[in-house]
Design a protein around this motif. Structure first.
Motif, mmCIF file in Angstrom:
data_model
loop_
_atom_site.group_PDB
_atom_site.id
_atom_site.type_symbol
_atom_site.label_atom_id
_atom_site.label_comp_id
_atom_site.label_asym_id
_atom_site.label_seq_id
_atom_site.Cartn_x
_atom_site.Cartn_y
_atom_site.Cartn_z
ATOM 1 N N ARG A 177 10.634 -5.742 32.946
ATOM 2 C CA ARG A 177 9.457 -6.529 32.561
ATOM 3 C C ARG A 177 8.425 -6.582 33.675
ATOM 4 O O ARG A 177 7.258 -6.301 33.448
ATOM 5 C CB ARG A 177 9.883 -7.941 32.172
ATOM 6 C CG ARG A 177 8.698 -8.810 31.815
ATOM 7 C CD ARG A 177 9.110 -10.160 31.341
ATOM 8 N NE ARG A 177 7.936 -10.995 31.120
ATOM 9 C CZ ARG A 177 7.992 -12.202 30.646
ATOM 10 N NH1 ARG A 177 9.146 -12.739 30.328
ATOM 11 N NH2 ARG A 177 6.894 -12.910 30.476
ATOM 12 N N TYR A 178 8.859 -6.985 34.861
ATOM 13 C CA TYR A 178 7.885 -7.242 35.927
ATOM 14 C C TYR A 178 7.508 -6.011 36.736
ATOM 15 O O TYR A 178 6.442 -5.992 37.355
ATOM 16 C CB TYR A 178 8.401 -8.345 36.848
ATOM 17 C CG TYR A 178 8.488 -9.667 36.132
ATOM 18 C CD1 TYR A 178 7.338 -10.299 35.686
ATOM 19 C CD2 TYR A 178 9.705 -10.259 35.875
ATOM 20 C CE1 TYR A 178 7.401 -11.504 35.012
ATOM 21 C CE2 TYR A 178 9.786 -11.464 35.205
ATOM 22 C CZ TYR A 178 8.627 -12.076 34.778
ATOM 23 O OH TYR A 178 8.699 -13.263 34.100
ATOM 24 N N VAL A 193 6.774 -2.866 32.738
ATOM 25 C CA VAL A 193 6.021 -3.171 31.521
ATOM 26 C C VAL A 193 4.723 -3.906 31.822
ATOM 27 O O VAL A 193 3.667 -3.571 31.283
ATOM 28 C CB VAL A 193 6.902 -3.972 30.534
ATOM 29 C CG1 VAL A 193 6.105 -4.444 29.339
ATOM 30 C CG2 VAL A 193 8.082 -3.130 30.083
ATOM 31 N N GLU A 194 4.764 -4.907 32.681
ATOM 32 C CA GLU A 194 3.580 -5.733 32.917
ATOM 33 C C GLU A 194 2.602 -5.135 33.926
ATOM 34 O O GLU A 194 1.470 -5.613 34.011
ATOM 35 C CB GLU A 194 3.991 -7.126 33.387
ATOM 36 C CG GLU A 194 4.486 -7.984 32.264
ATOM 37 C CD GLU A 194 4.632 -9.427 32.669
ATOM 38 O OE1 GLU A 194 4.410 -9.751 33.858
ATOM 39 O OE2 GLU A 194 4.971 -10.234 31.806
ATOM 40 N N GLN A 195 3.003 -4.165 34.672
ATOM 41 C CA GLN A 195 2.124 -3.592 35.688
ATOM 42 C C GLN A 195 1.088 -2.676 35.035
ATOM 43 O O GLN A 195 1.426 -1.650 34.449
ATOM 44 C CB GLN A 195 2.930 -2.797 36.718
ATOM 45 C CG GLN A 195 3.835 -3.645 37.561
ATOM 46 C CD GLN A 195 3.075 -4.565 38.486
ATOM 47 O OE1 GLN A 195 2.010 -4.226 38.991
ATOM 48 N NE2 GLN A 195 3.605 -5.746 38.687
ATOM 49 N N SER A 196 -0.176 -3.040 35.158
ATOM 50 C CA SER A 196 -1.222 -2.218 34.551
ATOM 51 C C SER A 196 -1.366 -0.877 35.273
ATOM 52 O O SER A 196 -1.728 0.124 34.653
ATOM 53 C CB SER A 196 -2.551 -2.975 34.551
ATOM 54 O OG SER A 196 -2.928 -3.292 35.876
ATOM 55 N N GLY A 212 1.036 1.438 33.705
ATOM 56 C CA GLY A 212 0.545 1.842 32.386
ATOM 57 C C GLY A 212 -0.534 2.900 32.482
ATOM 58 O O GLY A 212 -0.555 3.861 31.698
ATOM 59 N N ARG A 262 9.672 3.143 29.842
ATOM 60 C CA ARG A 262 8.687 2.084 29.609
ATOM 61 C C ARG A 262 8.189 2.115 28.174
ATOM 62 O O ARG A 262 8.108 1.079 27.505
ATOM 63 C CB ARG A 262 7.513 2.263 30.577
ATOM 64 C CG ARG A 262 6.440 1.223 30.436
ATOM 65 C CD ARG A 262 5.301 1.502 31.428
ATOM 66 N NE ARG A 262 4.339 0.436 31.403
ATOM 67 C CZ ARG A 262 3.295 0.385 30.580
ATOM 68 N NH1 ARG A 262 3.095 1.358 29.711
ATOM 69 N NH2 ARG A 262 2.459 -0.631 30.621
ATOM 70 N N ILE A 298 8.808 -0.827 25.284
ATOM 71 C CA ILE A 298 7.671 -1.439 24.591
ATOM 72 C C ILE A 298 7.805 -1.261 23.080
ATOM 73 O O ILE A 298 7.530 -2.189 22.307
ATOM 74 C CB ILE A 298 6.349 -0.863 25.124
ATOM 75 C CG1 ILE A 298 6.122 -1.354 26.556
ATOM 76 C CG2 ILE A 298 5.177 -1.242 24.232
ATOM 77 C CD1 ILE A 298 4.949 -0.708 27.255
ATOM 78 N N TYR A 314 10.487 -3.614 21.792
ATOM 79 C CA TYR A 314 9.960 -4.970 21.742
ATOM 80 C C TYR A 314 9.123 -5.173 20.481
ATOM 81 O O TYR A 314 9.192 -6.227 19.846
ATOM 82 C CB TYR A 314 9.111 -5.272 22.981
ATOM 83 C CG TYR A 314 8.100 -6.356 22.744
ATOM 84 C CD1 TYR A 314 8.496 -7.673 22.601
ATOM 85 C CD2 TYR A 314 6.752 -6.056 22.625
ATOM 86 C CE1 TYR A 314 7.569 -8.670 22.357
ATOM 87 C CE2 TYR A 314 5.821 -7.045 22.392
ATOM 88 C CZ TYR A 314 6.238 -8.349 22.260
ATOM 89 O OH TYR A 314 5.319 -9.328 22.012
ATOM 90 N N MET A 362 12.719 -10.187 27.790
ATOM 91 C CA MET A 362 11.833 -9.167 27.231
ATOM 92 C C MET A 362 11.058 -9.643 26.006
ATOM 93 O O MET A 362 10.922 -8.917 25.034
ATOM 94 C CB MET A 362 12.640 -7.909 26.877
ATOM 95 C CG MET A 362 13.239 -7.218 28.065
ATOM 96 S SD MET A 362 12.069 -6.713 29.307
ATOM 97 C CE MET A 362 11.159 -5.486 28.446
ATOM 98 N N TYR A 363 10.557 -10.854 26.036
ATOM 99 C CA TYR A 363 9.590 -11.383 25.064
ATOM 100 C C TYR A 363 10.145 -11.667 23.679
ATOM 101 O O TYR A 363 9.371 -11.978 22.788
ATOM 102 C CB TYR A 363 8.385 -10.448 24.902
ATOM 103 C CG TYR A 363 7.671 -10.118 26.165
ATOM 104 C CD1 TYR A 363 6.892 -11.058 26.801
ATOM 105 C CD2 TYR A 363 7.772 -8.854 26.716
ATOM 106 C CE1 TYR A 363 6.223 -10.745 27.964
ATOM 107 C CE2 TYR A 363 7.098 -8.532 27.863
ATOM 108 C CZ TYR A 363 6.326 -9.486 28.492
ATOM 109 O OH TYR A 363 5.661 -9.171 29.642
#
Length: 126
Positions: free
Chosen positions: A31-32, A35-38, A41, A55, A59, A62, A100-101
């Motif tokens: 996650r940290y 997934v969350e790192q722009s 991405g 990744r 996603i 999810y 994971m949301y």
């Protein structure tokens, strides 16, 4: 024939803690760190590395609430028929789902895991 409630022994408890920690650590890392790192991405837009594929897989899983559904299904199986291996799988799925949301289904699964401690356990007869 009397049965005692589901309660893993000392060795099984150590295994539960270790594998639960591994699942929680993997989920936090995914996650940290991925997934969350722009920046990750943006870097994965034109590349096809194993990190980028992992990744993208996380996603997409999810998006279909796979982590929460896996947690609730395994927790229901644990509630109906308690066993240590199923408890470990359900705990790992719940830990991954919460991080994971997929909070709603995974928190319900955590409640079902707590209730499973009150169920009679056939493996350990009193």
């Amino acid at each position: 024939m009397a049965y005692r409630n589901f309660l893993p022994g000392p060795r099984a408890t150590h295994l539960v803690i270790a594998l639960g920690g591994v699942a929680l650590g993997w989920a936090i890392y995914m996650r940290y760190a991925l997934v969350e790192q722009s920046a990750i991405g943006l870097a994965c837009r034109g590349m096809e590395t194993s990190t980028c594929e992992t990744r993208a897989l996380v996603i997409s899983l999810y998006g279909y609430s796979v982590f929460g559904i896996a947690a609730i299904v395994t927790s229901l199986i644990q509630l109906v028929r308690p066993s240590v291996p199923m408890f470990i799988v359900a705990l790992m799925a719940t830990a991954i789902g919460v991080v994971m949301y997929n909070n709603n289904l995974s928190s319900l699964a955590a409640g079902l895991l707590l209730i499973s401690f009150a169920r009679p356990w056939r493996a350990a007869r009193a």
